[in-house]
Design a protein around this motif. Structure first.
Motif, short mmCIF file in Angstrom:
data_model
loop_
_atom_site.label_atom_id
_atom_site.label_comp_id
_atom_site.label_asym_id
_atom_site.label_seq_id
_atom_site.Cartn_x
_atom_site.Cartn_y
_atom_site.Cartn_z
N TRP A 48 82.43 110.60 47.99
CA TRP A 48 82.80 111.95 47.56
C TRP A 48 81.97 112.41 46.36
CZ3 TRP A 48 85.87 107.96 49.13
CH2 TRP A 48 86.76 108.20 50.18
N TRP A 82 94.62 115.62 49.57
CA TRP A 82 93.82 114.69 50.38
C TRP A 82 93.92 114.91 51.88
CZ3 TRP A 82 89.59 113.01 48.91
CH2 TRP A 82 89.38 112.71 47.56
N TRP A 117 89.50 108.01 35.71
CA TRP A 117 90.44 107.61 36.76
C TRP A 117 91.02 106.21 36.53
CZ3 TRP A 117 88.81 103.81 40.44
CH2 TRP A 117 89.66 103.65 41.53
N GLU A 139 92.81 116.12 41.91
CA GLU A 139 91.88 115.45 42.83
C GLU A 139 91.80 116.25 44.11
OE1 GLU A 139 92.68 111.41 43.96
OE2 GLU A 139 92.56 110.67 41.90
N TRP A 151 86.87 99.44 46.73
CA TRP A 151 87.64 100.70 46.84
C TRP A 151 87.09 101.47 48.01
CZ3 TRP A 151 91.69 100.14 43.89
CH2 TRP A 151 92.60 101.20 43.78
N ASP A 152 87.58 102.69 48.25
CA ASP A 152 87.05 103.38 49.42
C ASP A 152 85.70 104.05 49.14
OD1 ASP A 152 88.17 105.42 47.92
OD2 ASP A 152 89.48 106.17 49.51
N TRP A 153 85.10 103.67 48.02
CA TRP A 153 83.72 104.03 47.70
C TRP A 153 83.00 102.87 47.01
CZ3 TRP A 153 84.68 102.96 42.83
CH2 TRP A 153 85.93 103.34 42.29
N ASN A 211 97.23 106.44 38.35
CA ASN A 211 96.70 107.19 39.49
C ASN A 211 97.52 106.93 40.74
OD1 ASN A 211 94.47 108.70 40.99
ND2 ASN A 211 94.57 106.76 42.10
N GLU A 212 98.23 107.94 41.19
CA GLU A 212 98.89 107.97 42.51
C GLU A 212 100.01 106.96 42.70
OE1 GLU A 212 95.83 108.08 45.57
OE2 GLU A 212 95.47 110.20 45.17
N CYS A 219 97.07 103.21 42.67
CA CYS A 219 97.31 103.03 44.11
C CYS A 219 98.05 101.75 44.47
CB CYS A 219 96.00 103.10 44.89
SG CYS A 219 95.14 104.67 44.72
N TRP A 235 87.01 115.45 43.09
CA TRP A 235 86.78 114.02 43.28
C TRP A 235 85.43 113.87 43.92
CZ3 TRP A 235 89.19 109.85 41.52
CH2 TRP A 235 88.72 108.61 42.01
C1 BMA Z 1 92.43 109.02 45.68
C2 BMA Z 1 91.75 108.51 44.46
C3 BMA Z 1 90.97 107.29 44.75
C4 BMA Z 1 90.25 107.41 46.05
C5 BMA Z 1 90.19 108.84 46.50
C6 BMA Z 1 89.50 109.02 47.81
O1 BMA Z 1 93.32 108.12 46.19
O2 BMA Z 1 92.70 108.35 43.44
O3 BMA Z 1 91.83 106.19 44.77
O4 BMA Z 1 89.02 106.85 45.97
O5 BMA Z 1 91.49 109.35 46.62
O6 BMA Z 1 90.22 108.44 48.86
#
Ligand code: BMA
Length: 802
Positions: free
Chosen positions: A604, A482, A349, A503, A164-166, A415-416, A378, A593
């Protein structure tokens, strides 16, 4: 006399695992292949440096787990109960296939009477590579949009396991939950769902029961709570038993009252004795979502026991890539860290899992409310078989499993994904294929309504309440913010007037000790190989740099970069939270987040992958405090906003002064207000106080009791800071060390990093701004003897103007 006619025996011992050229190494159950290989010394720790890439082969390998056990079966029913297999498995008992699985999010129960032998038995579980399965499904059904280049939407396995991005890409396999033999006769409880309603001073617990039967015939069920018992004699498979508790002690979220819990015990008997017993602690409370349209749009307000609750939340991700490492004591530590940061809500999440019993039990006990996402994140998820049936099965199982927990306050569809479908170009590439709408708008709400009707369901995070509205509309329901991190700046938070932010967040590197444990780069730089590997966000380093450039003086070296990026993260979140809270009651929730990490990484998170608190954690504790004093811009100038989230009225007298950086008071005002519980009061500042002459050399400070708010008229990079000057005194008191700093010049965001000297050291406060003449005392615990000079100079003791 009754005797138990049911018994459970765990099968956790004697396991080995084999695959590729690995033969019969000891395996931990519950566990996973990565931790087994690590324990056998066959791989390097994938959390360190760039090792992650070296172990990618594990996910492309099929693995076989094997053990033997002794059995002495009588005539009773014997089930092999697998609470969780990860993921695509075939289960062989004495070379007879007793079952196949393809969903880590559910449990399986196989009747093994036919295969079980007296004496020695051999149990073998073969796990196919998750990739082979997911890629085959992807080929068969046609690819679907996904925010990541991994096929996690084609397998029922936690999405973030694929990276994931983390998070790292470490695709696990193994027996990830309990496994054992359940011997029983006649009947057992298949599901028990206690449903609580509270009305006119009495609580009614409707215990909805379904039975699994081996033999038909009459059985007796008794349900007891608080000394009251209801008994029913039934011949079928279902029953509802109602027990009324008069004068109940209600369960309240933290800060609103006690977390009273009652023992609910349900027993099943026939004329020969006890067949099954089910017992849990339950809480008596009501919960609903207020989403009724109002002149500003439509809110998303959580109402517990008829009290609207402002959600001070954190997003929760799996606390470790390897679930077997997430012990109860680790969860307790993490949830305590949340509660101590004045958090009252965790959102589990959707890229992770349905959380564990331990997680929910701790949340119940601490009064932390939980919003559980169904595990979809996602990506577009196919609605074709076998997925539709798997998802219905996992949803029913988990909804019933978690229903007794009072902390669980809302189910959320995903989620999203609704947002992604709307904005991320999915519609075009889907070309009419299914993407999950049938789950979020039909299947999941139906399962919740059928299995757990007392609990609210919301189709997505974010979601605006109706398909006609954009899912991320600030004026309706929940939203995610975001653009601040991706393209803009944290000052943009103030451009939003959201009803509920589910978030929003900003990155920073982990604490020094964590970073140093995981990354051995020499020299360290934001883009040195190890650092770059432990930064998974697209353009993460550039985004961090952009943040610094907007606000802070340029870093001179890596130590500066580390201190300043962490500070920028803390500032960004405080900025957002204080703005959102100041909008109460228009806005009724802010879920930052993210609370935690699953390995050492720049992310984050407020608490890093080794469990250490980043400076952000201390900022959250301040910004989420019951009483918040903050200075905010309003249409006709600056205002002091006092937010009271406690249960007592707050009578405050505030002194607001405009000062030179030397501390000299240039103008001063006093204001009084009483802030009712659950309210915010806005007090415009008199023009004399707010009218700044030199933006780079003046500030505002507001004091009310132990609350303090600051306002700077310029960014730190443009302020004419005097060079930091202070006295520091170090005192060792056996278990702890104190560092008292007295400012001779203003000290902006003074932060002590004792973990640079001893990884075990913990600090009680961070990010303290002092006017000349003021002092603060930091207390360090858990550390060995620390060098006083190192402790009171760079890079351990830092402030912006040092
Ligand atoms: C959203 C979250 C995560 C992700 C975060 C940071 O998309 O739901 O999927 O890690 O932002 O980009």
């Amino acid at each position: 006399m009754t005797s138990a006619m049911t018994s459970y025996r765990a099968l956790h011992d004697g396991w080995t695992v084999s695959g590729a050229d690995v033969r019969d190494i000891p395996a931990m159950v519950p566990g996973c292949v990565h931790t087994d290989l690590l324990a056998a010394g066959l791989i390097e720790d994938p959390y360190l440096d760039e090792n992650e890439a070296k172990v990618a082969w594990i996910a492309r390998t099929d693995w076989v787990y094997e053990t033997t056990f002794h059995a002495d079966p009588g005539g009773d029913r014997v089930d092999l109960v697998c609470a969780g297999l990860d993921t695509v498995a075939s289960v062989m008992l004495n070379d007879v296939e007793v079952g196949r699985t393809a969903n880590m999010h559910r449990g399986y129960r196989f009747d093994v009477r036919e295969a079980l032998r007296s004496g020695e038995n051999r149990l073998r579980i073969r796990f196919d590579s998750a990739y082979s399965y997911a890629e085959a499904q992807q080929q068969r059904l046609g690819d679907r949009p996904n925010a990541y280049p991994e096929p996690f939407n084609f397998i029922r396995k936690m999405a973030c396991n694929f990276g994931w991005d983390w998070g790292p890409t470490l695709v696990t396999a193994g027996i990830w939950q309990d496994i054992g033999l359940h011997t029983w006769r006649v009947a057992r409880f298949a599901t028990v769902v206690p449903q609580v309603t509270v009305e006119d001073g009495a609580a009614r617990v409707d215990v909805r029961i379904t039975l699994d039967r081996d033999v038909e015939g009459p059985v007796t069920i008794a349900a007891a709570v608080a000394g009251r018992e209801t008994i029913a004699r039934i011949t079928g498979h279902e029953a509802v038993l109602s027990v009324t508790v008069t004068d109940p002690e209600l369960w309240w979220p933290i800060g609103y009252g006690d977390q009273a819990r009652y023992d609910l015990e349900v027993t099943l008997t026939d004329s020969y004795g006890t067949l099954d017993v089910w017992s849990r602690k339950i809480g008596l409370r009501t919960v609903r979502l207020d989403t009724a349209p109002d002149p500003d749009g439509s809110p998303y307000t959580l109402v517990v026991n008829d009290v609207p609750v402002f959600v001070r939340g954190v997003n929760w991700i799996p606390d470790d890539v390897f679930a077997n490492r997430v012990t109860r004591s680790r969860l307790e530590q993490r949830l305590t860290q949340a509660a101590e940061a004045n958090v009252n809500y965790l959102r589990v999440w959707g890229g992770g899992r349905y959380e564990s019993e331990d997680f929910y039990d701790l949340a119940d006990a601490m009064g932390l409310m939980v919003g559980q996402d169904f595990p979809f994140a996602c990506a577009a998820y196919p609605e074709e078989e076998p997925f539709r049936s798997e998802i219905e099965a996992e949803a029913r199982e988990n909804v019933t499993r978690l229903s007794p927990h009072p902390s669980l306050v809302v189910w959320t569809g995903n989620n999203e994904n609704i947002w992604g479908h709307e904005d991320w170009g999915w519609k075009e590439s889907l070309n009419g294929q299914s993407w999950g709408a049938g789950y979020y708008f039909a299947l999941l709400p139906r399962v919740v309504a059928e299995e757990d009707p007392g609990r609210p369901y919301w189709p997505g995070s974010p979601y605006s309440g109706t398909p006609e509205l954009h899912p991320n509309d600030p004026a309706h329901g929940t939203m995610h913010i975001w653009d601040v991190w991706n393209t803009d700046d944290y000052t943009k938070y103030r451009e939003y007037r959201p009803r509920f932010v589910a978030e929003f967040g900003y990155q920073a590197p982990p604490t020094w000790a964590t970073l140093r444990r995981a990354i051995s780069d020499d020299p360290l730089a934001p883009d040195s190989p190890g650092m770059a590997h432990h930064q998974k966000a697209s353009d993460g380093d550039a985004k961090l740099r952009r943040g610094l450039e907007h606000h802070l003086p340029p870093p001179r070296d890596f130590d500066d970069w580390h201190y300043l990026t962490q500070l920028d993260q803390a500032r960004a979140l405080s900025y957002g939270i204080e703005h959102f809270r100041s909008l109460r009651p228009l806005c009724m929730g802010a879920i930052m987040w993210q609370l935690n990490d699953c390995w050492p990484v720049t992310s984050w998170a407020a608490v890093d992958g080794d469990g250490r608190k980043k400076p952000l954690w201390y900022a959250l504790r301040r910004s989420f405090a019951d009483r918040l004093l903050t200075i905010q811009p309003r249409e006709d100038g600056l205002a002091l906003v006092a937010v009271n989230d406690s249960r007592e009225p707050w009578a405050l007298t505030a002194t607001v002064s405009r000062r030179a950086l030397s501390g000299l008071a240039l103008d001063q005002d006093r204001m009084r207000a009483t802030v009712a519980p659950g309210a915010a009061v806005t007090l415009p500042l008199r023009s004399g106080v707010a009218d700044v002459r030199d933006r780079t050399a003046e500030l505002l400070v507001a004091d009310a009791g132990d609350q303090r708010a600051w306002w700077f008229f310029a960014e730190d990079k443009d302020i004419a800071w005097p060079r930091a000057a202070y006295d520091a005194r170090v005192k060792s008191n056996g278990d702890s060390t104190t560092v008292t700093v007295t400012a001779q010049q203003i000290l902006r965001d003074l932060t002590l990093h004792p973990d640079r000297l001893d990884p075990d050291a913990e600090i009680d406060e961070a990010g303290v701004t002092l006017l000349p003449g003021e002092s603060t005392t930091f207390t360090i615990t858990r550390a060995k003897e620390l060098d006083p000079t190192a402790l009171t100079t760079r890079p351990v003791l830092r402030c912006v103007n040092d």
